[in-house]
Scaffold this motif. Structure first.
Motif, PDB file in Angstrom:
ATOM      1  N   THR A   1       0.827  -1.205   0.000  1.00 24.90           N
ATOM      2  CA  THR A   1       0.000   0.000   0.000  1.00 24.90           C
ATOM      3  C   THR A   1       0.863   1.258   0.000  1.00 24.90           C
ATOM      4  O   THR A   1       0.564   2.229  -0.705  1.00 24.90           O
TER       5      THR A   1
ATOM      6  N   HIS B   1       0.779   4.208  -2.815  1.00 25.62           N
ATOM      7  CA  HIS B   1       0.620   5.628  -2.504  1.00 25.62           C
ATOM      8  C   HIS B   1       1.858   6.424  -2.916  1.00 25.62           C
ATOM      9  O   HIS B   1       1.742   7.592  -3.276  1.00 25.62           O
TER      10      HIS B   1
ATOM     11  N   ASP C   1     -12.434  -0.647  -4.447  1.00 29.65           N
ATOM     12  CA  ASP C   1     -12.163  -0.329  -3.042  1.00 29.65           C
ATOM     13  C   ASP C   1     -11.015   0.660  -2.924  1.00 29.65           C
ATOM     14  O   ASP C   1     -11.011   1.532  -2.052  1.00 29.65           O
TER      15      ASP C   1
ATOM     16  N   ASP D   1     -12.682   4.345  -3.034  1.00 27.50           N
ATOM     17  CA  ASP D   1     -12.954   4.507  -1.603  1.00 27.50           C
ATOM     18  C   ASP D   1     -11.736   4.786  -0.738  1.00 27.50           C
ATOM     19  O   ASP D   1     -11.884   5.237   0.403  1.00 27.50           O
ATOM     20  N   ASP D   2     -10.537   4.511  -1.224  1.00 28.42           N
ATOM     21  CA  ASP D   2      -9.353   4.752  -0.393  1.00 28.42           C
ATOM     22  C   ASP D   2      -9.220   6.256  -0.108  1.00 28.42           C
ATOM     23  O   ASP D   2      -9.203   7.072  -1.036  1.00 28.42           O
ATOM     24  N   ALA D   3      -9.125   6.589   1.189  1.00 31.78           N
ATOM     25  CA  ALA D   3      -9.175   8.007   1.579  1.00 31.78           C
ATOM     26  C   ALA D   3      -8.040   8.814   0.938  1.00 31.78           C
ATOM     27  O   ALA D   3      -8.263   9.940   0.475  1.00 31.78           O
ATOM     28  N   ALA D   4      -6.835   8.227   0.900  1.00 31.44           N
ATOM     29  CA  ALA D   4      -5.702   8.977   0.340  1.00 31.44           C
ATOM     30  C   ALA D   4      -5.884   9.179  -1.166  1.00 31.44           C
ATOM     31  O   ALA D   4      -5.537  10.235  -1.705  1.00 31.44           O
TER      32      ALA D   4
ATOM     33  N   VAL E   1      -8.773   9.331  -2.774  1.00 31.63           N
ATOM     34  CA  VAL E   1      -9.850  10.322  -2.951  1.00 31.63           C
ATOM     35  C   VAL E   1      -9.304  11.733  -2.725  1.00 31.63           C
ATOM     36  O   VAL E   1      -9.588  12.646  -3.507  1.00 31.63           O
ATOM     37  N   GLU E   2      -8.463  11.888  -1.689  1.00 27.23           N
ATOM     38  CA  GLU E   2      -7.935  13.217  -1.375  1.00 27.23           C
ATOM     39  C   GLU E   2      -6.991  13.699  -2.490  1.00 27.23           C
ATOM     40  O   GLU E   2      -7.093  14.842  -2.944  1.00 27.23           O
ATOM     41  N   ARG E   3      -6.091  12.797  -2.938  1.00 23.89           N
ATOM     42  CA  ARG E   3      -5.170  13.186  -4.009  1.00 23.89           C
ATOM     43  C   ARG E   3      -5.927  13.549  -5.275  1.00 23.89           C
ATOM     44  O   ARG E   3      -5.577  14.471  -5.992  1.00 23.89           O
ATOM     45  N   ARG E   4      -7.003  12.766  -5.574  1.00 29.07           N
ATOM     46  CA  ARG E   4      -7.779  13.037  -6.776  1.00 29.07           C
ATOM     47  C   ARG E   4      -8.424  14.424  -6.684  1.00 29.07           C
ATOM     48  O   ARG E   4      -8.429  15.188  -7.656  1.00 29.07           O
TER      49      ARG E   4
END
Lengths: 185, 185
Positions: free
Chosen positions: B51, B55, B108, B112-115, B117-120
């Motif tokens: 992971t 990232h 998933d 849905d992965d928070a990091a 989603v935030e980077r996007r």
């Protein structure tokens, strides 16, 4: 051909197109028969060799292009702009991008096979004739040729996946519109 | 970070991007280490988990987008049209299409992965700001948002294969120009 034989042939070609797009030209006739729900003997009656099957797929795609071209000719007499936009969307809808990418991995087949070369030239001629009509109507730039049109339309047809389609609904149709707008003079 | 450690880190991320695009998110850290020419221990020192590596790739791509955006800002003061065309070509040149297609197969992670989603969201904000500049200069239609722009540019970046590039040389750059023209008002 009897009706059930025609149904089988269509199922075989449909399965072959899907598997060629997903797996590539290395797909086995056995996999295709299984996906089509027919016995391997039935497949061999229609397509005695793997090469026959590949050319069966090529002929089917060629017929689909011809069908789009015929529909364009019909519609063009009524409303050339609507006919051209429909042709563009329907051509992208053939979803040739994955197949081209797979076939291109086998240059002996993709570039040098005589039947492939001939079908490509015929299809390019059919498309060029419709491009000419669209050019005369001011819908397409003079310098757009059939090969470029086909590659552009095929490229934008490649799926990015259901998750992308869910995140940005309708993005693919949007891209087809952008593409057709970008071809204008 | 010491210079050789930075070189290793860059090699690992470069190899991971290629393998993620070709093989998908199921690629193993061992494959990545081999392709990068480093030992598995070196890889784990930089990225303790798979992971972390994913990232790391995401952060690297984010930095590349930021670098393009910064170059656009610099150039835009001189010649906004040239700056926008360069930004479009360079963005397509990031070749994100294969990566997006692979990542989208893992909703998933992709959705849905928070990091992720935030980077996007951050990247979309950076791109939207440049789109706004291009819109004010009359180079992009009002209704083009960052997600559509990115998906279109990523889609047209996907390779069709060397045989296609040989058959119709320069078709991909041609398609980028058609795309950018299609985004105009």
């Amino acid at each position: 051909m009897r009706a059930d034989a025609a149904v089988n042939r269509e199922a075989i070609i449909g399965a072959a197109i899907e598997l060629l797009a997903d797996v590539g030209l290395s797909v086995s006739t056995r996999q295709v028969a299984a996906a089509a729900g027919v016995g391997i003997g039935t497949l061999y009656r229609h397509f005695p060799t793997r090469t026959d099957l590949l050319h069966g797929v090529g002929t089917c795609l060629r017929e689909r292009v011809d069908a789009l071209a015929a529909r364009f000719d019909e519609r063009a007499t009524e409303d050339i702009e609507a006919a051209w936009l429909a042709f563009g969307h329907e051509f992208v809808g053939l979803r040739l991008g994955r197949l081209i990418a797979q076939a291109a991995a086998f240059p002996d087949f993709f570039l040098d096979d005589a039947a492939v070369v001939e079908r490509r030239a015929e299809a390019a001629g059919a498309i060029a004739a419709r491009l000419d009509v669209a050019k005369r109507a001011g819908l397409v730039r003079e310098d757009v040729d059939a090969f470029h049109f086909v590659l552009g339309a095929s490229q934008i047809s490649r799926p990015l996946g259901a998750a992308v389609d869910g995140l940005v609904p309708g993005w693919n149709e949007w891209l087809v519109d952008v593409y057709l707008r970008g071809l204008r003079p």
